[in-house]
Design a protein around this motif. Structure first.
Motif, PDB file in Angstrom:
ATOM      1  N   LEU A   1       1.693 -37.779 -11.542  1.00  0.00           N
ATOM      2  CA  LEU A   1       0.732 -37.709 -10.285  1.00  0.00           C
ATOM      3  C   LEU A   1       1.187 -38.129  -9.197  1.00  0.00           C
ATOM      4  O   LEU A   1       0.652 -38.390  -8.130  1.00  0.00           O
ATOM      5  CB  LEU A   1      -0.519 -38.150 -10.934  1.00  0.00           C
ATOM      6  N   SER A   2       2.362 -39.016  -9.215  1.00  0.00           N
ATOM      7  CA  SER A   2       2.779 -39.908  -8.208  1.00  0.00           C
ATOM      8  C   SER A   2       3.212 -38.851  -6.953  1.00  0.00           C
ATOM      9  O   SER A   2       3.650 -38.058  -7.163  1.00  0.00           O
ATOM     10  CB  SER A   2       3.897 -41.202  -8.449  1.00  0.00           C
ATOM     11  N   GLN A   3       3.341 -39.653  -5.670  1.00  0.00           N
ATOM     12  CA  GLN A   3       3.576 -38.921  -4.527  1.00  0.00           C
ATOM     13  C   GLN A   3       5.141 -38.319  -4.870  1.00  0.00           C
ATOM     14  O   GLN A   3       6.198 -39.151  -5.189  1.00  0.00           O
ATOM     15  CB  GLN A   3       3.543 -40.015  -3.280  1.00  0.00           C
ATOM     16  N   GLY A   4       5.331 -36.976  -4.299  1.00  0.00           N
ATOM     17  CA  GLY A   4       6.471 -36.518  -4.398  1.00  0.00           C
ATOM     18  C   GLY A   4       6.680 -35.753  -5.639  1.00  0.00           C
ATOM     19  O   GLY A   4       7.496 -34.735  -5.814  1.00  0.00           O
ATOM     20  N   TYR A   5       5.905 -36.083  -6.590  1.00  0.00           N
ATOM     21  CA  TYR A   5       6.137 -35.167  -8.124  1.00  0.00           C
ATOM     22  C   TYR A   5       4.841 -34.528  -8.269  1.00  0.00           C
ATOM     23  O   TYR A   5       4.966 -33.594  -9.212  1.00  0.00           O
ATOM     24  CB  TYR A   5       6.185 -36.313  -8.959  1.00  0.00           C
ATOM     25  N   TYR A   6       3.591 -34.665  -7.451  1.00  0.00           N
ATOM     26  CA  TYR A   6       2.562 -33.799  -7.907  1.00  0.00           C
ATOM     27  C   TYR A   6       2.683 -32.381  -7.768  1.00  0.00           C
ATOM     28  O   TYR A   6       2.078 -31.821  -8.970  1.00  0.00           O
ATOM     29  CB  TYR A   6       1.303 -34.374  -6.946  1.00  0.00           C
ATOM     30  N   ASP A   7       3.236 -31.808  -6.860  1.00  0.00           N
ATOM     31  CA  ASP A   7       3.474 -30.430  -6.769  1.00  0.00           C
ATOM     32  C   ASP A   7       4.384 -29.972  -7.755  1.00  0.00           C
ATOM     33  O   ASP A   7       4.013 -28.916  -8.472  1.00  0.00           O
ATOM     34  CB  ASP A   7       3.936 -29.978  -5.478  1.00  0.00           C
ATOM     35  N   ALA A   8       5.366 -30.461  -7.963  1.00  0.00           N
ATOM     36  CA  ALA A   8       6.519 -30.112  -9.161  1.00  0.00           C
ATOM     37  C   ALA A   8       5.983 -30.349 -10.544  1.00  0.00           C
ATOM     38  O   ALA A   8       6.285 -29.445 -11.307  1.00  0.00           O
ATOM     39  CB  ALA A   8       7.808 -30.939  -8.762  1.00  0.00           C
ATOM     40  N   TYR A   9       4.835 -31.017 -10.603  1.00  0.00           N
ATOM     41  CA  TYR A   9       4.455 -31.217 -12.157  1.00  0.00           C
ATOM     42  C   TYR A   9       3.115 -30.647 -12.228  1.00  0.00           C
ATOM     43  O   TYR A   9       3.050 -29.573 -12.808  1.00  0.00           O
ATOM     44  CB  TYR A   9       4.658 -32.632 -12.812  1.00  0.00           C
ATOM     45  N   TYR A  10       2.126 -31.576 -11.778  1.00  0.00           N
ATOM     46  CA  TYR A  10       0.614 -31.227 -12.128  1.00  0.00           C
ATOM     47  C   TYR A  10       0.172 -29.837 -11.531  1.00  0.00           C
ATOM     48  O   TYR A  10      -0.159 -29.085 -12.256  1.00  0.00           O
ATOM     49  CB  TYR A  10      -0.406 -32.293 -11.522  1.00  0.00           C
ATOM     50  N   SER A  11       0.638 -29.734 -10.570  1.00  0.00           N
ATOM     51  CA  SER A  11       0.280 -28.411  -9.482  1.00  0.00           C
ATOM     52  C   SER A  11       0.842 -27.147 -10.341  1.00  0.00           C
ATOM     53  O   SER A  11       0.238 -26.272 -10.414  1.00  0.00           O
ATOM     54  CB  SER A  11       0.381 -28.571  -8.072  1.00  0.00           C
ATOM     55  N   LYS A  12       2.126 -27.253 -10.416  1.00  0.00           N
ATOM     56  CA  LYS A  12       2.937 -26.318 -11.103  1.00  0.00           C
ATOM     57  C   LYS A  12       2.598 -25.949 -12.537  1.00  0.00           C
ATOM     58  O   LYS A  12       2.170 -24.880 -12.971  1.00  0.00           O
ATOM     59  CB  LYS A  12       4.401 -26.659 -11.234  1.00  0.00           C
ATOM     60  N   ALA A  13       1.996 -27.060 -13.361  1.00  0.00           N
ATOM     61  CA  ALA A  13       1.678 -26.682 -14.716  1.00  0.00           C
ATOM     62  C   ALA A  13       0.158 -25.856 -14.662  1.00  0.00           C
ATOM     63  O   ALA A  13      -0.050 -25.312 -15.579  1.00  0.00           O
ATOM     64  CB  ALA A  13       1.424 -28.223 -15.303  1.00  0.00           C
ATOM     65  N   LEU A  14      -0.728 -26.303 -13.858  1.00  0.00           N
ATOM     66  CA  LEU A  14      -1.872 -25.695 -13.271  1.00  0.00           C
ATOM     67  C   LEU A  14      -1.652 -24.030 -13.198  1.00  0.00           C
ATOM     68  O   LEU A  14      -2.549 -23.269 -13.605  1.00  0.00           O
ATOM     69  CB  LEU A  14      -2.614 -26.271 -12.345  1.00  0.00           C
ATOM     70  N   LYS A  15      -0.740 -23.752 -12.454  1.00  0.00           N
ATOM     71  CA  LYS A  15      -0.400 -22.373 -12.178  1.00  0.00           C
ATOM     72  C   LYS A  15       0.226 -21.722 -13.444  1.00  0.00           C
ATOM     73  O   LYS A  15      -0.387 -20.572 -13.802  1.00  0.00           O
ATOM     74  CB  LYS A  15       0.770 -22.258 -11.130  1.00  0.00           C
ATOM     75  N   VAL A  16       1.096 -22.510 -14.053  1.00  0.00           N
ATOM     76  CA  VAL A  16       1.466 -21.766 -15.431  1.00  0.00           C
ATOM     77  C   VAL A  16       0.137 -21.706 -16.491  1.00  0.00           C
ATOM     78  O   VAL A  16       0.326 -20.593 -17.137  1.00  0.00           O
ATOM     79  CB  VAL A  16       2.673 -22.573 -15.924  1.00  0.00           C
ATOM     80  N   LYS A  17      -0.517 -22.502 -16.502  1.00  0.00           N
ATOM     81  CA  LYS A  17      -1.843 -22.680 -17.451  1.00  0.00           C
ATOM     82  C   LYS A  17      -2.527 -21.166 -17.139  1.00  0.00           C
ATOM     83  O   LYS A  17      -3.114 -20.508 -17.991  1.00  0.00           O
ATOM     84  CB  LYS A  17      -2.651 -23.880 -17.045  1.00  0.00           C
ATOM     85  N   LYS A  18      -2.673 -20.892 -15.771  1.00  0.00           N
ATOM     86  CA  LYS A  18      -3.415 -19.544 -15.456  1.00  0.00           C
ATOM     87  C   LYS A  18      -2.420 -18.362 -15.954  1.00  0.00           C
ATOM     88  O   LYS A  18      -3.370 -17.380 -16.346  1.00  0.00           O
ATOM     89  CB  LYS A  18      -3.219 -19.625 -13.786  1.00  0.00           C
ATOM     90  N   LEU A  19      -1.070 -18.375 -15.854  1.00  0.00           N
ATOM     91  CA  LEU A  19      -0.434 -17.482 -16.157  1.00  0.00           C
ATOM     92  C   LEU A  19      -0.648 -17.350 -17.821  1.00  0.00           C
ATOM     93  O   LEU A  19      -0.510 -15.897 -18.354  1.00  0.00           O
ATOM     94  CB  LEU A  19       0.948 -17.521 -15.899  1.00  0.00           C
TER      95      LEU A  19
END
Lengths: 93, 496
Positions: B381-399
């Motif tokens: 969740l730290s700055q610079g990693y949020y998009d690469a991990y959490y945000s990306k994971a939520l997208k793959v969850k939708k897939l």
């Protein structure tokens, strides 16, 4: 691998005190776990932002409060330190 | 004299010695179900007090070895007598007087609720969880609170701060986790039913390892108010029981919209039956125990004989489930555990100043797996990693969810094993967190897709001369729990 330096920084952000052994073990474990979760980067497909989701946060009116003080004693009984009707902590500033 | 303990009808077991001593009633716990117990209670064959004490006696006898219960309550008799009064007054519900064990992550007002963590070891709940309120309204008897992985983080029950639970079928093996105490308690007849929680398989995996039924309801079907949050976007409360029908009865009692949980939802999805079952055969090609696979294929035969077509389906994104899971879970764990700070309730360890109070309390209060997940979550969740991990994971969850929805257009339900192996040895996977995480490969996808899934006992496989239970997993579309109950009952009947 995540450097021990980085582990210390994260521990301080997460408000956790670690021993030296734990720092080293975590730097190895977290490195392995991060290497494993890295595979989600392979997925390139874009996701359409769908319409309103089925489950969404629901707000309620801030109305009909319960009678003041009826839960105070039960809740404060669980506090590690109290002074009268306050939770007691060390000086903040 | 010989105790007639194994005869079928408990009514035949109530008799009086010639010197007028009433023999303690021997209730056939092994073959009891909620419905049978209810009928006996209403007919007066035995009382709720006798029933509760029969289970309590088993719990007291087996618990020193199995460690399924963290506490056996001292007021069981009072609760049972209240149930008896209600039964005598002719106001019994199906669950009135039915003994329950509750995973120690669910709050019961006035009782300790520890989450199997040192940080809440002496915490006393100040209110009832909604599921507890519903069970109280139904008149159940709470026998005790069950052991678990600390804050539900784990798949083997080895992460409890109060010692591991042992599998009643082979005490050198794990019962599964994190609801291992609840599963073991049902399996060893130390309760008739139990509640657990399932975030990535925590009801289904222990149900499978212990040979009981475990249901993870649709995300939102059951209120989480008063349940300690682990991963709020995945957690669900569900029953562990002896039969599919028992699980159904409990589910129908605890489900429903709750104003105190804004994610809860009332819905009943009915779909025309296609008589088609989907199986992602591609995913079963590797990494699965040979005997477990054989058992699974035999289970599919049962449905073929009943006229179902087995269809090979594609879930191409499912292989990313664990990677997605181990981003989302630590991220939400690091947020949800921030409340344990030694200020408002729970353990407090004094430091040199306020920040040091937090550091010291959390250092002593949390076990290694909890700390590992908090650290990982803080990282992703730290700055610079949020998009690469959490945000990306939520997208793959939708897939992943979209994969399942697509498959459900052609099938009634999807089946796969619950776990790639039978119960493993205690200590076998503790050194390597990833090998432990991989055991959840078949259970995590249903949580990510928010859909219901059930584990139904499907026989045993042999290991070291011991028969170890295996479970069949049935997965249905959101809010179509009824499909699970129907298919599960058909499976049970074929095995009678």
């Amino acid at each position: 691998m995540i450097s021990v330096e980085e582990i210390r920084k994260l521990a301080s952000l997460a408000r956790i005190k670690l021993t030296k052994d734990e720092e080293e073990k975590l730097s190895k474990d977290m490195g392995n776990i991060l290497a494993y979760i890295e595979q989600i980067q392979e997925v390139s497909a874009t996701v359409e932002e769908s319409e309103k989701p089925l489950l969404r946060n629901v707000m309620r009116d801030d109305a009909e409060p319960h009678q003041a003080g009826i839960h105070t004693e039960a809740l404060l009984a669980e506090a590690p330190k109290r002074e009268e009707n306050y939770v007691k902590v060390k000086k903040i500033l | 004299m010989v105790w007639p303990a194994q005869t079928g009808d408990p009514r035949t077991l109530k008799f009086i010695f010639n010197h007028e001593t009433i023999i303690p009633l021997m209730i056939d716990l092994k073959n009891l179900t909620i419905k049978k117990a209810h009928e006996h209670l209403v007919k007066g064959d035995f009382s709720a007090l006798e029933l509760a004490n029969a289970y309590k006696a088993e719990a007291v006898k087996r618990n020193p070895e199995i460690n399924a219960y963290l506490e056996i309550f001292s007021d069981i008799d009072e609760q049972a007598k209240a149930a008896d009064d209600r039964i005598k007054a002719g106001k019994a519900d199906m669950l009135t007087g039915i003994p329950f064990a509750i995973k120690d992550i669910i709050l019961i007002k006035g009782r300790i609720a520890s989450g199997a963590s040192k940080i809440l070891e002496n915490y006393r709940a100040t209110y009832d969880a909604t599921v507890i309120k519903k069970l109280k309204d139904a008149g159940v008897v709470f026998l005790g609170r069950t052991n678990m992985d600390e804050f539900a983080m784990g798949g083997s029950n080895e992460n409890s701060a109060f010692g591991p639970v042992k599998n009643p079928h082979d005490t050198s093996r794990v019962p599964g986790g994190s609801s291992g105490g609840s599963a073991a308690a049902v399996a060893m007849d130390a309760t008739l039913a139990a509640l657990g929680t399932d975030t990535g398989g925590s009801i289904r995996e222990p149900a499978s390892f212990c040979g009981v039924v475990g249901l993870k309801p649709t995300y939102g079907a059951v209120s989480r108010f008063g349940v300690m949050a682990m991963t709020s976007s995945l957690d669900q409360v569900g029953p562990l029981a002896k039969t599919v029908e028992d699980a159904e009865i409990i589910f129908n009692t605890i489900k429903g919209r709750d104003p105190m949980d804004s994610t809860s939802f009332e819905m009943n999805e009915t779909r025309p039956e296609k008589k088609v079952i989907g199986v992602p055969f591609d995913i079963l090609k590797e990494g699965i125990d040979k005997d477990v696979l054989e058992n699974f294929n035999a289970s599919l035969e049962v449905y073929k004989k009943q006229g179902y077509t087995i269809k090979d389906i594609d879930l191409p994104m499912m292989k990313y489930s664990l990677a997605v899971y181990y981003v989302i879970v630590p991220a939400e764990v690091s947020s949800n555990t921030a409340r344990y700070d030694g200020v408002k309730y729970g353990l407090h360890v004094d430091g040199k100043d306020l920040p040091d109070d937090y550091l010291s309390t959390r250092a002593q209060g949390f076990g290694p797996e909890v700390r590992r997940r908090i650290m990982l979550g803080t990282y992703v969740l730290s700055q610079g990693y949020y998009d690469a991990y959490y945000s990306k994971a939520l997208k793959v969850k939708k897939l992943i969810t979209a994969d399942f929805n697509k498959a459900f257009q052609e099938v009634d339900a999807i089946m796969m094993p619950v776990s790639p192996t039978p119960a493993f040895k205690i200590g076998e996977k503790t050194a390597d967190p990833i090998s432990m995480y991989l055991a959840d490969i078949f259970t995590v996808p249903a949580n990510l897709a928010g859909i219901p899934a059930i584990s139904v006992p499907s026989g045993t496989v042999n290991r070291d001369g011991k028969a170890l239970p295996v479970g069949l997993q049935i997965i249905a579309p959101a809010f179509a729990e009824q499909v699970l109950f129907d298919l599960g009952k058909k499976f049970e009947q074929s095995r009678l």
